[in-house]
Design a protein around this motif. Structure first.
Motif, mmCIF file in Angstrom:
data_model
loop_
_atom_site.group_PDB
_atom_site.id
_atom_site.type_symbol
_atom_site.label_atom_id
_atom_site.label_comp_id
_atom_site.label_asym_id
_atom_site.label_seq_id
_atom_site.Cartn_x
_atom_site.Cartn_y
_atom_site.Cartn_z
ATOM 1 N N VAL A 204 0.844 -1.090 0.169
ATOM 2 C CA VAL A 204 0.113 0.117 0.013
ATOM 3 C C VAL A 204 0.884 1.336 0.041
ATOM 4 O O VAL A 204 0.654 2.144 -0.777
ATOM 5 C CB VAL A 204 -1.040 -0.065 0.982
ATOM 6 N N GLU A 222 -5.727 -0.282 -4.693
ATOM 7 C CA GLU A 222 -6.170 -1.822 -4.628
ATOM 8 C C GLU A 222 -5.987 -2.177 -3.374
ATOM 9 O O GLU A 222 -4.760 -1.952 -2.891
ATOM 10 C CB GLU A 222 -5.449 -2.659 -5.590
ATOM 11 N N CYS A 223 -7.097 -2.919 -2.760
ATOM 12 C CA CYS A 223 -6.660 -3.409 -1.414
ATOM 13 C C CYS A 223 -6.192 -4.909 -1.505
ATOM 14 O O CYS A 223 -6.417 -5.647 -2.370
ATOM 15 C CB CYS A 223 -8.053 -3.824 -0.715
ATOM 16 N N HIS A 227 -7.665 -8.715 2.758
ATOM 17 C CA HIS A 227 -7.316 -7.598 3.896
ATOM 18 C C HIS A 227 -8.587 -6.680 3.668
ATOM 19 O O HIS A 227 -8.641 -5.539 4.281
ATOM 20 C CB HIS A 227 -6.006 -7.042 3.713
ATOM 21 N N ALA A 228 -9.585 -7.029 2.895
ATOM 22 C CA ALA A 228 -10.660 -6.172 2.729
ATOM 23 C C ALA A 228 -11.260 -5.594 3.861
ATOM 24 O O ALA A 228 -11.977 -4.658 4.135
ATOM 25 C CB ALA A 228 -11.660 -6.750 1.764
ATOM 26 N N ILE A 232 -5.983 -2.825 7.366
ATOM 27 C CA ILE A 232 -5.380 -2.385 5.993
ATOM 28 C C ILE A 232 -6.446 -2.149 5.057
ATOM 29 O O ILE A 232 -6.317 -1.244 4.275
ATOM 30 C CB ILE A 232 -4.368 -3.777 5.589
ATOM 31 N N GLY A 233 -7.491 -2.975 4.993
ATOM 32 C CA GLY A 233 -8.605 -2.733 4.202
ATOM 33 C C GLY A 233 -9.298 -1.276 4.664
ATOM 34 O O GLY A 233 -9.419 -0.615 3.639
ATOM 35 N N VAL A 236 -6.827 1.794 3.289
ATOM 36 C CA VAL A 236 -7.159 1.778 1.923
ATOM 37 C C VAL A 236 -8.497 2.569 1.532
ATOM 38 O O VAL A 236 -8.263 3.424 0.785
ATOM 39 C CB VAL A 236 -7.156 0.340 1.098
ATOM 40 N N LYS A 237 -9.439 2.196 2.071
ATOM 41 C CA LYS A 237 -10.713 2.837 2.024
ATOM 42 C C LYS A 237 -10.552 4.302 2.451
ATOM 43 O O LYS A 237 -11.070 5.248 1.644
ATOM 44 C CB LYS A 237 -11.755 2.225 3.032
ATOM 45 N N ASN A 240 -8.696 6.266 0.072
ATOM 46 C CA ASN A 240 -9.231 6.589 -1.222
ATOM 47 C C ASN A 240 -10.140 7.807 -0.997
ATOM 48 O O ASN A 240 -10.411 8.647 -1.985
ATOM 49 C CB ASN A 240 -10.024 5.350 -2.019
#
Length: 787
Positions: A204, A222-223, A227-228, A232-233, A236-237, A240
C-alpha cells in the motif's frame, strides 16, 4: 521536468524500511518478550517447587536411613560390640550423602567413628548456598521393650551436595528448554507478522508514494487480497476517500481564486468609501476631545474651588469655636454653682461634638480628594485605647459597664498613625455607647501575626441584616427611626471604614437586631517594642462581682500575671473569717455589709459620677475609688500603693521633689480678641508669661524688645500674616533656635506643609484643648526643677 522529478523524489523517499523498524519485528519482539518473561517466571516457579521438594527429600532419605539402622545400632550399643559397630558405620558410609558416622553408648564411649571428605565441584558453592554445606542428624538408641532406657546415640553427618547437584541439573535443563521454546516462538511469530502485516502494508505504501497529490484525476488504490475487512482494508478505503476529498478541494480552491479576483475590484471601491467616512469621524472626534478637555479643566477648577471652600469653612468655623470652647473651659475653672457647672459642661461638650463633626466632614473630603496622609511612628496603642475609653466614658448610660480588655502579651509600642487609630477607636466606641442603654460595652485589643485587632462589643439594640450593607456609607444610619431616637449624622462609621482601608486593614461587623453588635478592625500595625516587664506583687486579691461583670474578666486576665493570688466571689458568698490583702468590687451597695466582716483595704470601681461622698468613704476606710473603665497602669499603681505603702510613699516624695515648674515666656500673635483671651488664660494657668501681638509686624517689634522661649503664631492676620512673619524671622538669622508654632483654623493637610515651608516648627489646629497646649509646651519649652 528534471526539477519536477527531483521534487517528486524528495517528496517520496525510498520505501525500504529497516528490519528493526518494521511492525512485524516490533510486534514479534513485544510478544516474545512477554512470552519469555512469563515462561521464565513459570520456569522459576517450577524450579522453586522442585527446590522445596528436594530440600524435603534430604530429610526424608536420611530419616529413613536412620530408621533402618535404629534396631541394629541399638543391639550393638546394648551388647557394646565394637566390631559390629564398625561394620555398621562402614555400611552407612557407603551412602553418597553420608560423610561421617559416630556411634556411642549410654556412657558416652565411642564404639565407632568413621569419616570421609566432602565432594569438591564447581557447583559446590551454589549447592551450599541453597541447601547448606552439611546437616547433622542424631538418633537415640533404645530397645523396643525398653523405650525409656537410652542405650546411646547414632550421629550422622550428611553432605547435601549430591542432592544439590541433582537439583541444579534439573534446573539447568528446565531453563534451557524454556529459552529454546522462546527462540522457536520468536521465529514463528516474526514470519507470521511479516506475511500478515508488513508485506501488505509495504504494498500500500508503494502505491501511495507513486501518486501525484496535485492531480485532480486519481484512480482508487487496490486492497491486498485477504485484507478487505481488517485494518489494512480500512486504511485503503480512508486513503481513497482522502484522495477524492483532495481533488474536490483543489477544484473548489480554483473556483474561489476566480471569485476572489472579482472581489478585489469591489474591495478597492469599498476602501475608498470607508476612507472618506473615517476622515469625517476623525473630525468629529477631534471636536469631542476639545469638549472633554474643557470639561476636565472645569472639573479641576471646581475641585480647587471645593478645597478652597473647605479651607475657608474650616477657618471660619474653627475660629469662633476656639473662642467659644476656650472661654467655656476657662469659666469651668472658676467658682461656679453646681447648676452653672452643669450648664457650662453641657455647652463645652456640645462644642466638642461640633468639632468632631467638622473633623469628620473634612476627613471625608480628604478621602474623596486622595489627600489623606498616614504617619508611621511608634506609639502605645494600649494606652491610646484606655485614654480614649476614659474620655468617652462620660457618654455611657448609668447602667452600662465600659471595660478595656487588653491582651497581657500585647506589644508596648506599635508602628502606625496614632491620630487615625484614635479616630477609629473613638468612632467605634462612641457608636457602641450611643446605642447601648443596658449591659456592657467592651473594647478588646489583641495582636496577631500581621498586626492588631480592635474589637468593640456591645449589648445594644443591634443592627438588622438588611441594614448592615449600608451603614458604612456616608450620612447613612440603620434607619430613619435611629436618627430620630439616638441622633447622629452617620459619618462616624463611614470615616472609620475609609480609615481602615487607607491603612490596608479591614473593618467587619457581626450583629443581630436586639442582641448587640461586634465591630472588628484588623489593622496591619507591626510590633515595635515587646511588653515591658513589671515588678511582681504579692498578696491575695478577692473580687466581688457578678458573673457577667467586665471587671471580673479584666482582673482574671491581669492579676495572675502580676504574681497575685486572685479569686472571684459573688455578692452572696460569706466573707467571715476570709483572709485577704485587697478586696475589689464594683458594687457600692454591698460595702456596708462587707466592712464589719473584713478589715482589708477595699478598691471600689465605679462610674466617674458615682463616687461615694467623703463621709461615706471615711466610714468605709480604708477605701480607694477608681473610675471605670479601669486602666492597667491605674490598677497596678493602686494595688502597689496598698500592698507596698512604704515604697510608694518614698517614690511620691521623690517625685514631688522633682516636679517641673515652667517659667516660659510666650509671644502670642493673634488678631482675634476672643482667641487672645482664651490662649492667654490657658497659658497663664500653665505657668507661662504671655505677651500678645495683633499681627506679624507687631510680633517682629516685640521680638526686638524682649527675649521669648516660644512664639504662638496665627496664620491669617491683617497687616502681616503669620507666614510672612515666620519667613522674616528665619531670614534674619537672629533667632535660629526660636520655636514658632502655627495656630490655624485651617485643618486641611496642605496647611501643615505650608506652615513648615514658611519656617514654622510645629502646628496646632484650632480649637485646641488645654491638654494639647500643655503637651506642646512640654515639647518646646524645657522644664526646670523647683528648688
Amino acid at each position: 521536468m528534471l526539477e519536477q522529478r527531483k521534487e517528486t523524489e524528495v517528496a517520496h523517499p525510498p520505501m525500504e524500511i529497516k528490519f528493526t523498524n518494521r511492525l512485524s519485528y516490533k510486534q514479534a519482539r513485544l510478544t516474545v518478550l512477554v512470552g519469555f518473561i512469563l515462561g521464565t517466571l513459570l520456569s522459576l516457579l517450577q524450579i522453586g517447587i522442585d527446590y522445596a521438594s528436594e530440600d524435603a527429600s534430604i530429610n526424608r532419605e536420611i530419616l529413613s536411613l536412620l530408621e533402618i539402622s535404629h534396631n541394629p545400632a541399638s543391639r550393638i550399643a546394648y551388647n557394646i560390640d565394637a566390631e559390629l559397630a564398625k561394620e555398621l558405620t562402614q555400611g552407612l558410609l557407603r551412602s553418597p550423602a553420608i560423610i561421617g558416622v559416630k556411634l556411642t553408648d549410654n556412657n558416652g564411649t565411642v564404639l565407632a567413628n568413621v569419616k570421609r571428605p566432602s565432594v569438591e565441584s564447581n557447583y559446590r558453592v551454589l549447592s551450599d548456598f541453597l541447601f547448606g554445606a552439611n546437616r547433622q542428624f542424631e538418633d537415640r538408641l533404645y530397645l523396643d521393650h525398653l523405650p525409656n532406657e537410652s542405650l546411646g546415640t547414632l550421629r550422622l553427618s550428611v553432605d547435601t551436595y549430591p542432592f544439590g547437584n541433582r537439583f541444579l541439573r534439573r534446573a539447568e535443563v528446565t531453563l534451557i528448554n524454556g529459552f529454546a521454546r522462546s527462540l522457536l516462538l520468536t521465529g514463528i511469530l516474526l514470519a507470521l507478522f511479516y506475511v500478515m502485516l508488513t508485506k501488505p502494508l509495504a504494498r500500500v505504501i508503494r502505491e501511495l508514494s507513486s501518486r501525484d497529490p496535485g492531480s485532480t484525476e486519481q484512480t482508487a488504490l487496490e486492497c491486498p487480497s485477504g485484507h478487505a475487512k481488517d485494518e489494512i482494508g480500512v486504511l485503503v478505503k480512508v486513503a481513497n476517500q482522502q484522495f477524492q476529498n483532495i481533488a474536490t478541494e483543489i477544484q473548489q480552491r480554483r473556483n474561489a481564486e476566480n471569485r476572489l479576483t472579482d472581489y478585489l475590484g469591489q474591495l478597492e471601491n469599498i476602501v475608498s468609501a470607508r476612507t472618506t467616512e473615517l476622515k469625517s469621524i476623525n473630525a468629529r472626534l477631534s471636536q469631542s476631545n476639545e469638549e472633554l478637555q474643557i470639561a476636565r479643566s472645569t472639573a479641576l477648577d471646581m475641585a480647587e474651588a471645593r478645597s478652597v471652600f473647605l479651607a475657608n469653612m474650616s477657618h471660619e468655623i474653627r475660629t469662633p469655636l476656639n473662642g467659644l470652647l476656650g472661654m467655656i473651659a476657662l469659666s469651668l475653672d472658676g467658682p461656679l454653682t453646681a447648676e452653672q457647672q452643669q450648664q457650662l459642661s453641657i455647652a463645652h461638650d456640645s462644642g466638642k461634638v461640633l468639632v468632631e463633626l467638622l473633623n469628620d466632614i473634612l476627613d471625608l473630603s480628604k478621602f474623596d480628594a486622595g489627600q489623606l496622609e498616614l504617619e508611621h511612628i511608634p506609639f502605645d496603642l494600649g494606652a491610646l485605647v484606655e485614654d480614649t475609653a476614659n474620655l468617652l466614658s462620660q457618654n455611657a448610660a448609668p447602667s452600662v459597664e465600659l471595660t478595656c480588655l487588653i491582651d497581657p502579651h500585647f506589644p508596648a509600642l506599635v508602628l502606625g498613625d496614632p491620630t487615625r487609630v484614635r479616630q477609629i477607636v473613638s468612632n467605634l466606641l462612641s457608636n457602641a455607647l450611643k446605642f447601648t442603654r443596658f449591659g456592657r460595652v467592651d473594647v478588646r485589643l489583641s495582636a496577631f501575626d500581621e498586626g492588631v485587632r480592635i474589637e468593640v462589643c456591645d449589648t445594644g439594640i443591634g443592627i438588622p441584616q438588611d441594614a448592615q450593607v449600608k451603614i458604612f456609607q456616608p450620612f447613612t444610619q440603620a434607619g430613619a427611626g435611629i436618627t430620630r431616637q439616638f441622633g447622629g449624622t452617620g459619618l462616624g462609621l463611614a470615616l472609620t471604614y475609609n480609615l481602615c482601608e487607607a491603612m490596608q486593614g479591614r473593618l467587619t461587623i457581626s450583629s443581630e437586631a436586639g442582641f448587640g453588635s461586634q465591630f472588628c478592625a484588623d489593622l496591619p500595625l507591626p510590633s515595635h517594642t515587646r511588653p515591658m516587664p513589671i515588678t511582681p506583687l504579692s498578696g491575695k486579691i478577692i473580687a466581688i462581682t457578678s458573673s457577667s461583670s467586665g471587671l471580673g474578666e479584666l482582673l482574671s486576665s491581669l492579676l495572675p500575671g502580676w504574681g497575685l493570688d486572685y479569686q472571684r466571689r459573688s455578692i452572696d458568698d460569706p466573707m467571715i473569717g476570709v483572709e485577704v490583702d485587697v478586696l475589689i468590687t464594683d458594687c457600692p451597695e454591698c460595702l456596708f455589709n462587707l466592712r464589719p466582716t473584713i478589715s482589708a483595704p477595699i478598691l471600689l470601681v465605679t462610674a466617674y459620677g458615682n463616687f461615694m461622698p467623703g463621709e461615706e468613704v471615711g466610714a468605709l476606710a480604708p477605701l480607694q475609688q477608681q473610675a471605670r473603665p479601669l486602666a492597667r497602669n491605674a490598677l497596678y499603681q493602686a494595688l502597689k500603693r496598698i500592698l507596698l505603702p512604704d515604697a510608694h510613699t518614698g517614690n511620691e516624695a521623690s517625685l514631688e521633689a522633682r516636679s517641673p515648674q515652667r517659667r516660659g515666656r510666650v509671644l502670642l500673635v493673634e488678631d482675634n480678641p476672643v482667641n487672645q483671651l482664651v490662649a492667654k488664660g490657658m497659658l497663664g494657668k500653665l505657668g507661662c508669661e504671655v505677651t500678645t501681638a495683633a499681627h506679624g509686624a507687631e510680633a517682629l517689634d516685640q521680638l526686638e524688645l524682649k527675649a521669648f522661649d516660644l512664639v504662638l503664631m496665627d496664620c491669617n492676620m491683617p497687616v502681616m500674616d503669620g507666614y510672612e512673619a515666620s519667613r522674616q524671622i528665619r531670614r534674619s538669622g537672629r533667632w535660629p533656635q526660636l520655636p514658632i508654632v502655627a495656630l490655624t483654623a485651617n485643618a486641611m493637610s496642605e496647611e501643615r506643609e505650608r506652615c513648615r515651608a514658611a519656617g514654622m516648627s510645629d502646628y496646632l489646629a484650632k480649637p485646641f484643648r488645654r491638654e494639647e497646649l500643655a503637651a506642646l509646651l512640654d515639647l518646646w519649652i524645657p522644664a526646670t526643677t523647683a528648688p
